[in-house]
Enzyme design. Structure first.
Site, PDB file in Angstrom:
ATOM      1  N   LYS A 188     -10.017 -47.370 -27.985  1.00 50.00           N
ATOM      2  CA  LYS A 188      -9.960 -48.261 -27.013  1.00 50.00           C
ATOM      3  C   LYS A 188      -8.622 -47.492 -26.384  1.00 50.00           C
ATOM      4  O   LYS A 188      -7.720 -47.963 -26.662  1.00 50.00           O
ATOM      5  CB  LYS A 188      -9.564 -49.709 -26.572  1.00 50.00           C
ATOM      6  N   GLU A 263       4.184 -45.904 -30.251  1.00 51.17           N
ATOM      7  CA  GLU A 263       4.935 -45.244 -29.459  1.00 51.17           C
ATOM      8  C   GLU A 263       4.619 -45.666 -28.292  1.00 51.17           C
ATOM      9  O   GLU A 263       4.183 -46.176 -27.430  1.00 51.17           O
ATOM     10  CB  GLU A 263       3.293 -43.822 -28.812  1.00 51.17           C
ATOM     11  N   CYS A 297       6.589 -43.212 -20.492  1.00 50.51           N
ATOM     12  CA  CYS A 297       7.249 -43.939 -21.885  1.00 50.51           C
ATOM     13  C   CYS A 297       8.889 -43.013 -22.223  1.00 50.51           C
ATOM     14  O   CYS A 297      10.157 -43.961 -21.808  1.00 50.51           O
ATOM     15  CB  CYS A 297       6.616 -43.657 -22.445  1.00 50.51           C
ATOM     16  N   GLU A 393      12.591 -51.293 -18.987  1.00 52.73           N
ATOM     17  CA  GLU A 393      12.153 -49.580 -18.216  1.00 52.73           C
ATOM     18  C   GLU A 393      11.247 -50.464 -16.741  1.00 52.73           C
ATOM     19  O   GLU A 393      10.726 -51.044 -16.981  1.00 52.73           O
ATOM     20  CB  GLU A 393      10.672 -50.056 -19.722  1.00 52.73           C
TER      21      GLU A 393
HETATM   22  P1  NAP Z   1       0.205 -52.492 -22.831  1.00 51.08           P
HETATM   23  O1  NAP Z   1       0.182 -53.166 -22.349  1.00 51.08           O
HETATM   24  O2  NAP Z   1       1.199 -52.631 -24.233  1.00 51.08           O
HETATM   25  O3  NAP Z   1      -0.908 -51.712 -22.992  1.00 51.08           O
HETATM   26  C1  NAP Z   1      -1.335 -50.473 -23.592  1.00 51.08           C
HETATM   27  C2  NAP Z   1      -3.204 -50.652 -24.450  1.00 51.08           C
HETATM   28  O4  NAP Z   1      -2.621 -51.709 -25.452  1.00 51.08           O
HETATM   29  C3  NAP Z   1      -3.650 -51.024 -23.711  1.00 51.08           C
HETATM   30  O5  NAP Z   1      -4.836 -49.933 -23.762  1.00 51.08           O
HETATM   31  C4  NAP Z   1      -3.881 -52.623 -23.422  1.00 51.08           C
HETATM   32  O6  NAP Z   1      -5.056 -52.636 -22.837  1.00 51.08           O
HETATM   33  C5  NAP Z   1      -3.796 -52.635 -25.185  1.00 51.08           C
HETATM   34  N1  NAP Z   1      -2.974 -54.541 -25.604  1.00 51.08           N
HETATM   35  C6  NAP Z   1      -2.827 -54.714 -24.614  1.00 51.08           C
HETATM   36  N2  NAP Z   1      -3.081 -56.147 -25.472  1.00 51.08           N
HETATM   37  C7  NAP Z   1      -2.661 -55.833 -25.979  1.00 51.08           C
HETATM   38  C8  NAP Z   1      -3.022 -57.243 -27.771  1.00 51.08           C
HETATM   39  N3  NAP Z   1      -2.885 -58.075 -27.686  1.00 51.08           N
HETATM   40  N4  NAP Z   1      -3.954 -56.354 -28.420  1.00 51.08           N
HETATM   41  C9  NAP Z   1      -4.594 -54.697 -29.083  1.00 51.08           C
HETATM   42  N5  NAP Z   1      -4.291 -54.152 -27.625  1.00 51.08           N
HETATM   43  C10 NAP Z   1      -3.375 -54.175 -26.760  1.00 51.08           C
HETATM   44  O7  NAP Z   1       0.789 -51.030 -21.845  1.00 51.08           O
HETATM   45  P2  NAP Z   1       0.478 -50.366 -20.693  1.00 51.08           P
HETATM   46  O8  NAP Z   1       0.766 -51.095 -19.908  1.00 51.08           O
HETATM   47  O9  NAP Z   1      -1.504 -49.909 -21.020  1.00 51.08           O
HETATM   48  O10 NAP Z   1       1.423 -48.946 -20.615  1.00 51.08           O
HETATM   49  C11 NAP Z   1       2.384 -49.960 -20.135  1.00 51.08           C
HETATM   50  C12 NAP Z   1       3.679 -49.244 -21.282  1.00 51.08           C
HETATM   51  O11 NAP Z   1       3.002 -48.919 -22.770  1.00 51.08           O
HETATM   52  C13 NAP Z   1       4.851 -48.568 -20.701  1.00 51.08           C
HETATM   53  O12 NAP Z   1       5.680 -50.052 -21.560  1.00 51.08           O
HETATM   54  C14 NAP Z   1       5.339 -47.539 -21.470  1.00 51.08           C
HETATM   55  O13 NAP Z   1       6.432 -47.901 -22.324  1.00 51.08           O
HETATM   56  C15 NAP Z   1       4.545 -47.516 -22.866  1.00 51.08           C
HETATM   57  N6  NAP Z   1       4.037 -46.184 -23.478  1.00 51.08           N
HETATM   58  C16 NAP Z   1       4.680 -45.491 -23.927  1.00 51.08           C
HETATM   59  C17 NAP Z   1       4.478 -43.962 -24.333  1.00 51.08           C
HETATM   60  C18 NAP Z   1       4.616 -43.910 -25.394  1.00 51.08           C
HETATM   61  O14 NAP Z   1       4.248 -42.747 -25.843  1.00 51.08           O
HETATM   62  N7  NAP Z   1       5.966 -44.027 -26.234  1.00 51.08           N
HETATM   63  C19 NAP Z   1       3.728 -43.862 -23.900  1.00 51.08           C
HETATM   64  C20 NAP Z   1       2.499 -44.373 -22.594  1.00 51.08           C
HETATM   65  C21 NAP Z   1       3.433 -45.914 -22.624  1.00 51.08           C
HETATM   66  P3  NAP Z   1      -5.333 -53.187 -21.417  1.00 51.08           P
HETATM   67  O15 NAP Z   1      -5.147 -52.080 -20.728  1.00 51.08           O
HETATM   68  O16 NAP Z   1      -7.030 -53.808 -21.671  1.00 51.08           O
HETATM   69  O17 NAP Z   1      -4.438 -54.520 -21.076  1.00 51.08           O
END
Ligand code: NAP
Ligand code: MG
Length: 490
Positions: A188, A263, A297, A393
């Site tokens: 997804k 991650e 990230c 962050e």
């Molecule tokens: P996010 O809200 O955590 O979303 C990431 C993914 O999870 C999206 O596909 C999102 O879908 C999905 N998701 C959201 N709520 C969920 C739930 N309750 N159950 C299952 N899946 C769910 O984060 P983001 O806004 O996309 O990205 C920013 C964050 O990601 C930052 O905090 C960053 O640090 C972190 N990040 C970490 C890494 C790493 O390698 N450690 C890499 C990139 C980003 P939707 O988009 O449809 O909400």
């Protein structure tokens, strides 16, 4: 830049369908959502939206494809590897199409996609294709009366949930080790950036993978993502995203005892030592913080600078911020694009305001545009460790410099974070570099470089930045169950 005909056709063929069981399907209830170009806020494409029943269809397909005796499970190792090599070749063939789609959907400069995201994605697929014929179990000495060996078996159906900051590359990082180990996949993508993964689905289809091996289902986290995490036929969840969502996934996964790798976020220290080569260190820490619009990230978002060179470094950081070319990522002269969404633009500018409110001084940038979701690169000064901008962050192009006096002090302060994804050190002193690399609590330590990842080397976090490693041989462990077979020879 003129869009390629293939790109225009792909966008206009919408609503773009879900890729389930090797076919293109509308969502069961007909729901769709739209994707926007962050450079101007205009609609780019419409895509079908998966909900619980579509996720169920995808998981059932992946489950059938995984079953003993399926076409996929019957493939020889070399045939499985060859499918992956074919996929990588097709990514290379359609390199420019994918690059344009990625920039349109995410906003990032096309030159960055060409130089980093796409080559890295392709290398990952090839690197893991190489493992298919090389990952082995063990034969274990016991006694003459027994033969004892282990099998590294695929964990089963894996649910993979990825963010919007590197949509194509993240999809490649996820599917490569899962395919290499023989798992089947329901992926997804993030709701903000559905397009390049859908294009990847086209290439997966063309490569000739058996149906159901990879299913790509766009949808929202709270519905589609949640259904994937709860589904009893999913054996493992691999998630990249925020720490907050990662924690909720980990709790939910406990109900079905799914394997989980996470991650998550970071607030990584990037440390200039007094003897650093500043001609390298200053651009190094600047781009360490603002590359990919700061939507990384492992962004080096806490820049530690020695007291004696603080003013000189700050002055040059401001110059870099002023000279960075910000604009539509499709323009090849551009060095920084818009943030991914209006919401992200608001999050970042509200952090900038919070920094000012709490007493930090904004030297440059932090302004948003009326059209598109841009935020100009910002540099603060007079920041203390307790301020929100030094702790949380930001996920945007904001440099947060922190002054320090001694090495012992900087190590303590660098480690005083709930996160531990990455760290950077800038020094000409090798002893100092090794000593600090040992002491920093981070999954990756870069010395005199930043943001470089190698498909053959592990990437992942300490502490609340998650656990499990992507890439390298380490990633294979996330996708296998080890079976011990003990045979009596008597
Ligand atoms: P996010 O809200 O955590 O979303 C990431 C993914 O999870 C999206 O596909 C999102 O879908 C999905 N998701 C959201 N709520 C969920 C739930 N309750 N159950 C299952 N899946 C769910 O984060 P983001 O806004 O996309 O990205 C920013 C964050 O990601 C930052 O905090 C960053 O640090 C972190 N990040 C970490 C890494 C790493 O390698 N450690 C890499 C990139 C980003 P939707 O988009 O449809 O909400
Ligand atoms: Mg978009």
């Amino acid at each position: 830049m003129k869009l390629m005909t293939e790109v225009v056709n792909f966008l206009e063929a919408g609503p773009i369908k879900l890729f389930i069981n090797g076919t293109w399907k509308e969502s069961n209830d007909g729901a769709t959502f739209k994707s926007y170009n962050p450079a101007n806020g205009r609609e780019l494409a419409e895509v079908y939206e998966a909900k619980e029943s579509d996720i169920d269809d995808a998981v059932q397909a992946a489950s059938l494809a995984f079953e003993d005796g399926s076409e996929w499970s019957n493939l020889s190792a070399i045939d499985r590897a060859n499918l992956m090599f074919k996929l990588a070749d097709l990514m290379e063939r359609d390199f420019e199409i994918i690059a344009q789609l990625e920039t349109l959907d995410n906003g990032k400069p096309i030159n960055d996609v060409r130089a980093a995201d796409l080559p890295n994605a392709i290398e990952n697929i090839r690197y893991f294709a190489g493992w298919v014929t090389k990952a082995t179990g063990q034969t274990i000495p016991y006694s003459n009366d027994f033969f004892n060996y282990t099998r590294h078996e695929p964990v089963g159906v894996v649910g993979q949930i990825i963010p919007w900051n590197f949509p194509f590359m993240m999809a490649a990082w996820k599917i490569a080790p899962a395919l290499a180990t023989g798992c089947t996949i329901v992926l997804k993508p993030a709701e903000q950036t559905p397009l390049s993964a859908l294009y990847m689905a086209k290439l997966i289809e063309e490569s000739g993978f058996p149906k159901g091996v990879v299913n790509i289902v766009n949808g929202f986290g709270k519905t589609a993502g949640d259904a994937l995490v709860k589904h009893p036929l999913v054996n493992k969840i691999a998630f990249t995203g925020s720490t907050q969502v990662g924690k909720s996934i980990m709790k939910e996964a406990a109900n079905t005892m799914k394997r989980v790798t996470l991650e998550l976020g970071g607030k990584s220290p990037n440390i200039i030592l007094p003897d650093a080569d500043l001609d390298k260190a200053i651009p190094g820490v600047f781009f360490g913080a603002v590359a990919n619009q700061g939507e990384v990230c492992n962004a080096g978002s806490r820049v530690f600078i020695p007291d004696e060179i603080y003013d000189e470094v700050i002055e040059k950081l401001v110059q870099y911020a002023k000279s960075l070319k910000v604009g539509d990522g499709l323009d090849e002269q551009i060095e920084m694009g818009p943030l991914v969404s209006e919401r992200q633009q608001e999050v970042v500018t509200s952090y900038v305001s919070k920094g000012i409110e709490e007493g930090a001084k904004l030297l440059v940038g932090g302004e948003k545009t009326d059209e598109g979701y841009f935020v100009s690169p910002a540099v603060f000064t007079d920041v203390t460790d307790e301020m929100t901008i030094a702790k949380e962050e930001i996920f945007g192009p904001v440099v947060v410099p922190l002054r320090y006096k001694t090495i012992d002090e900087v190590v303590k302060r660098a480690n005083a974070s709930p996160y531990g994804l990455a760290a950077g050190i800038w020094t000409e002193n090798l002893k100092q570099a090794h000593t600090l690399a040992n002491k920093l609590k981070a999954g990756t330590v870069w010395v005199n470089t930043y943001n470089i990842t190698n498909p053959a080397a592990p990437f992942g976090g300490f502490k609340e930045s998650g656990f499990g490693r992507e890439m390298g041989s380490y990633a294979l462990e996330n996708y296998t169950e080890v079976k011990n077979v003990l045979i009596s020879l008597e």
